[in-house]
Design a protein around this motif. Structure first.
Motif, PDB file in Angstrom:
ATOM      1  N   SER A 179       0.830  -1.212   0.000  1.00  0.00           N
ATOM      2  CA  SER A 179       0.000   0.000   0.000  1.00  0.00           C
ATOM      3  C   SER A 179       0.867   1.265   0.000  1.00  0.00           C
ATOM      4  O   SER A 179       0.553   2.225  -0.721  1.00  0.00           O
ATOM      5  N   LEU A 180       1.940   1.279   0.764  1.00  0.00           N
ATOM      6  CA  LEU A 180       2.803   2.455   0.774  1.00  0.00           C
ATOM      7  C   LEU A 180       3.590   2.586  -0.532  1.00  0.00           C
ATOM      8  O   LEU A 180       3.841   3.698  -0.996  1.00  0.00           O
ATOM      9  N   THR A 181       3.946   1.463  -1.148  1.00  0.00           N
ATOM     10  CA  THR A 181       4.603   1.505  -2.448  1.00  0.00           C
ATOM     11  C   THR A 181       3.643   2.018  -3.518  1.00  0.00           C
ATOM     12  O   THR A 181       4.047   2.779  -4.414  1.00  0.00           O
ATOM     13  N   ALA A 182       2.368   1.630  -3.434  1.00  0.00           N
ATOM     14  CA  ALA A 182       1.368   2.135  -4.382  1.00  0.00           C
ATOM     15  C   ALA A 182       1.203   3.645  -4.243  1.00  0.00           C
ATOM     16  O   ALA A 182       1.103   4.366  -5.250  1.00  0.00           O
ATOM     17  N   ALA A 183       1.171   4.138  -3.007  1.00  0.00           N
ATOM     18  CA  ALA A 183       1.073   5.586  -2.796  1.00  0.00           C
ATOM     19  C   ALA A 183       2.297   6.289  -3.378  1.00  0.00           C
ATOM     20  O   ALA A 183       2.173   7.324  -4.046  1.00  0.00           O
ATOM     21  N   GLY A 184       3.456   5.730  -3.168  1.00  0.00           N
ATOM     22  CA  GLY A 184       4.671   6.310  -3.734  1.00  0.00           C
ATOM     23  C   GLY A 184       4.661   6.274  -5.252  1.00  0.00           C
ATOM     24  O   GLY A 184       5.097   7.216  -5.912  1.00  0.00           O
ATOM     25  N   GLY A 185       4.152   5.192  -5.829  1.00  0.00           N
ATOM     26  CA  GLY A 185       4.057   5.082  -7.278  1.00  0.00           C
ATOM     27  C   GLY A 185       3.102   6.099  -7.878  1.00  0.00           C
ATOM     28  O   GLY A 185       3.360   6.661  -8.950  1.00  0.00           O
ATOM     29  N   TYR A 227       2.413   9.060  -6.607  1.00  0.00           N
ATOM     30  CA  TYR A 227       3.068  10.364  -6.553  1.00  0.00           C
ATOM     31  C   TYR A 227       4.253  10.453  -7.506  1.00  0.00           C
ATOM     32  O   TYR A 227       4.570  11.536  -8.003  1.00  0.00           O
ATOM     33  N   LEU A 228       4.886   9.340  -7.796  1.00  0.00           N
ATOM     34  CA  LEU A 228       5.944   9.341  -8.801  1.00  0.00           C
ATOM     35  C   LEU A 228       5.351   9.636 -10.180  1.00  0.00           C
ATOM     36  O   LEU A 228       5.931  10.394 -10.960  1.00  0.00           O
ATOM     37  N   GLY A 229       4.189   9.042 -10.463  1.00  0.00           N
ATOM     38  CA  GLY A 229       3.517   9.347 -11.720  1.00  0.00           C
ATOM     39  C   GLY A 229       3.093  10.801 -11.794  1.00  0.00           C
ATOM     40  O   GLY A 229       3.135  11.423 -12.869  1.00  0.00           O
ATOM     41  N   ASP A 230       2.681  11.367 -10.664  1.00  0.00           N
ATOM     42  CA  ASP A 230       2.336  12.787 -10.628  1.00  0.00           C
ATOM     43  C   ASP A 230       3.571  13.645 -10.873  1.00  0.00           C
ATOM     44  O   ASP A 230       3.514  14.637 -11.606  1.00  0.00           O
ATOM     45  N   LEU A 231       4.670  13.271 -10.297  1.00  0.00           N
ATOM     46  CA  LEU A 231       5.922  14.007 -10.483  1.00  0.00           C
ATOM     47  C   LEU A 231       6.371  13.988 -11.946  1.00  0.00           C
ATOM     48  O   LEU A 231       6.847  14.988 -12.466  1.00  0.00           O
ATOM     49  N   ARG A 232       6.194  12.853 -12.594  1.00  0.00           N
ATOM     50  CA  ARG A 232       6.610  12.721 -13.992  1.00  0.00           C
ATOM     51  C   ARG A 232       5.615  13.344 -14.964  1.00  0.00           C
ATOM     52  O   ARG A 232       5.865  13.378 -16.157  1.00  0.00           O
ATOM     53  N   GLY A 233       4.460  13.795 -14.459  1.00  0.00           N
ATOM     54  CA  GLY A 233       3.473  14.456 -15.304  1.00  0.00           C
ATOM     55  C   GLY A 233       2.509  13.516 -15.992  1.00  0.00           C
ATOM     56  O   GLY A 233       1.822  13.926 -16.929  1.00  0.00           O
ATOM     57  N   LEU A 234       2.439  12.257 -15.544  1.00  0.00           N
ATOM     58  CA  LEU A 234       1.521  11.304 -16.161  1.00  0.00           C
ATOM     59  C   LEU A 234       0.067  11.572 -15.775  1.00  0.00           C
ATOM     60  O   LEU A 234      -0.832  11.330 -16.558  1.00  0.00           O
ATOM     61  N   TRP A 235      -0.161  12.026 -14.541  1.00  0.00           N
ATOM     62  CA  TRP A 235      -1.485  12.378 -14.062  1.00  0.00           C
ATOM     63  C   TRP A 235      -1.359  13.364 -12.923  1.00  0.00           C
ATOM     64  O   TRP A 235      -0.258  13.655 -12.463  1.00  0.00           O
ATOM     65  N   ASP A 236      -2.490  13.870 -12.465  1.00  0.00           N
ATOM     66  CA  ASP A 236      -2.500  14.867 -11.394  1.00  0.00           C
ATOM     67  C   ASP A 236      -3.150  14.273 -10.154  1.00  0.00           C
ATOM     68  O   ASP A 236      -4.338  13.951 -10.169  1.00  0.00           O
ATOM     69  N   ILE A 237      -2.372  14.096  -9.095  1.00  0.00           N
ATOM     70  CA  ILE A 237      -2.850  13.526  -7.838  1.00  0.00           C
ATOM     71  C   ILE A 237      -2.929  14.650  -6.808  1.00  0.00           C
ATOM     72  O   ILE A 237      -1.935  15.339  -6.576  1.00  0.00           O
TER      73      ILE A 237
END
Length: 71
Positions: A16-22, A24-34
């Motif tokens: 679950s914590l890895t999913a949350a990190g993933g 936010y990593l996608g948000d950082l890379r600009g894939l989506w907005d979290i």
């Protein structure tokens, strides 16, 4: 290598914590907005689920241990 006892509660918490990190990593890379507040329900929900998993595992192992002693 020493073998250790499998702990499914730690596995659930880690996933679950890895999913949350993933996310936010996608948000950082600009894939989506979290939204920033998404981490709170993910982390708390995952830790609650991990606690429930640990309690169920402990109860099952304790029950099996008492059944083995009776035999």
């Amino acid at each position: 290598m020493l073998r250790h006892e499998f702990q499914p509660g730690r596995l659930v918490g880690g996933i679950s914590l890895t999913a949350a990190g993933g996310l936010y990593l996608g948000d950082l890379r600009g894939l989506w907005d979290i939204p920033w507040f998404t981490a709170i329900p993910l982390a708390v929900g995952g830790l609650i689920l991990a606690g429930v998993t640990t309690a169920v595992t402990r109860a099952a192992r304790r029950r099996n241990a008492t059944e083995d002693e009776k035999v």
